[in-house]
Design a protein around this motif. Structure first.
Motif, PDB file in Angstrom:
ATOM      1  N   THR A   1       0.835  -1.203   0.000  1.00 28.11           N
ATOM      2  CA  THR A   1       0.000   0.000   0.000  1.00 28.11           C
ATOM      3  C   THR A   1       0.871   1.255   0.000  1.00 28.11           C
ATOM      4  O   THR A   1       0.590   2.212  -0.737  1.00 28.11           O
ATOM      5  N   LEU A   2       1.920   1.252   0.791  1.00 26.78           N
ATOM      6  CA  LEU A   2       2.841   2.406   0.803  1.00 26.78           C
ATOM      7  C   LEU A   2       3.546   2.573  -0.541  1.00 26.78           C
ATOM      8  O   LEU A   2       3.730   3.697  -1.006  1.00 26.78           O
ATOM      9  N   ALA A   3       3.937   1.468  -1.163  1.00 29.29           N
ATOM     10  CA  ALA A   3       4.581   1.550  -2.477  1.00 29.29           C
ATOM     11  C   ALA A   3       3.620   2.073  -3.540  1.00 29.29           C
ATOM     12  O   ALA A   3       4.010   2.874  -4.399  1.00 29.29           O
ATOM     13  N   ALA A   4       2.366   1.634  -3.485  1.00 27.10           N
ATOM     14  CA  ALA A   4       1.380   2.132  -4.448  1.00 27.10           C
ATOM     15  C   ALA A   4       1.104   3.615  -4.230  1.00 27.10           C
ATOM     16  O   ALA A   4       0.947   4.371  -5.191  1.00 27.10           O
ATOM     17  N   PHE A   5       1.049   4.032  -2.964  1.00 28.85           N
ATOM     18  CA  PHE A   5       0.867   5.458  -2.673  1.00 28.85           C
ATOM     19  C   PHE A   5       2.049   6.265  -3.186  1.00 28.85           C
ATOM     20  O   PHE A   5       1.875   7.345  -3.754  1.00 28.85           O
ATOM     21  N   ALA A   6       3.264   5.745  -3.022  1.00 29.49           N
ATOM     22  CA  ALA A   6       4.450   6.432  -3.520  1.00 29.49           C
ATOM     23  C   ALA A   6       4.442   6.519  -5.048  1.00 29.49           C
ATOM     24  O   ALA A   6       4.829   7.547  -5.628  1.00 29.49           O
ATOM     25  N   ALA A   7       4.010   5.445  -5.716  1.00 34.78           N
ATOM     26  CA  ALA A   7       3.944   5.471  -7.170  1.00 34.78           C
ATOM     27  C   ALA A   7       2.909   6.481  -7.663  1.00 34.78           C
ATOM     28  O   ALA A   7       3.153   7.201  -8.648  1.00 34.78           O
ATOM     29  N   LEU A   8       1.766   6.565  -6.984  1.00 34.32           N
ATOM     30  CA  LEU A   8       0.757   7.545  -7.365  1.00 34.32           C
ATOM     31  C   LEU A   8       1.268   8.956  -7.143  1.00 34.32           C
ATOM     32  O   LEU A   8       1.074   9.844  -7.982  1.00 34.32           O
ATOM     33  N   SER A   9       1.938   9.174  -6.023  1.00 36.03           N
ATOM     34  CA  SER A   9       2.486  10.502  -5.751  1.00 36.03           C
ATOM     35  C   SER A   9       3.566  10.871  -6.759  1.00 36.03           C
ATOM     36  O   SER A   9       3.641  12.011  -7.211  1.00 36.03           O
TER      37      SER A   9
END
Length: 85
Positions: free
Chosen positions: A70-78
């Protein structure tokens, strides 16, 4: 088993939202054009995560792996937003 399912249910929804959101935002063209298909894709993605969560060896591993994903997906979106994708 309940710990793994709760990890999939609670962390799977934001993971599905971030993953689909990243795909919609990085898709060529306007991101607004992909909103409806993206919103429709969130539910099957979430259900797939919940259905796969009992495959983890333990509840702790499920919570850690899904939290990191979830943190990696949030980082990719950001990153996609910052880079102007």
């Amino acid at each position: 088993m309940w710990g793994r399912l709760s990890a999939g249910a609670l962390l799977g929804l934001p993971l599905a939202v971030f993953a689909v959101g990243t795909l919609v935002y990085a898709w060529p063209g306007r991101w607004q054009d992909g909103m409806v298909p993206g919103m429709l894709a969130i539910v099957p993605a979430w259900l797939a995560i919940v259905a796969a969560s009992p495959l983890f060896r333990s509840a702790v591993r499920a919570w850690v792996v899904l939290a990191l994903a979830t943190l990696a997906a949030f980082a990719a979106l950001s990153a996609a937003r910052l880079l102007g994708a």
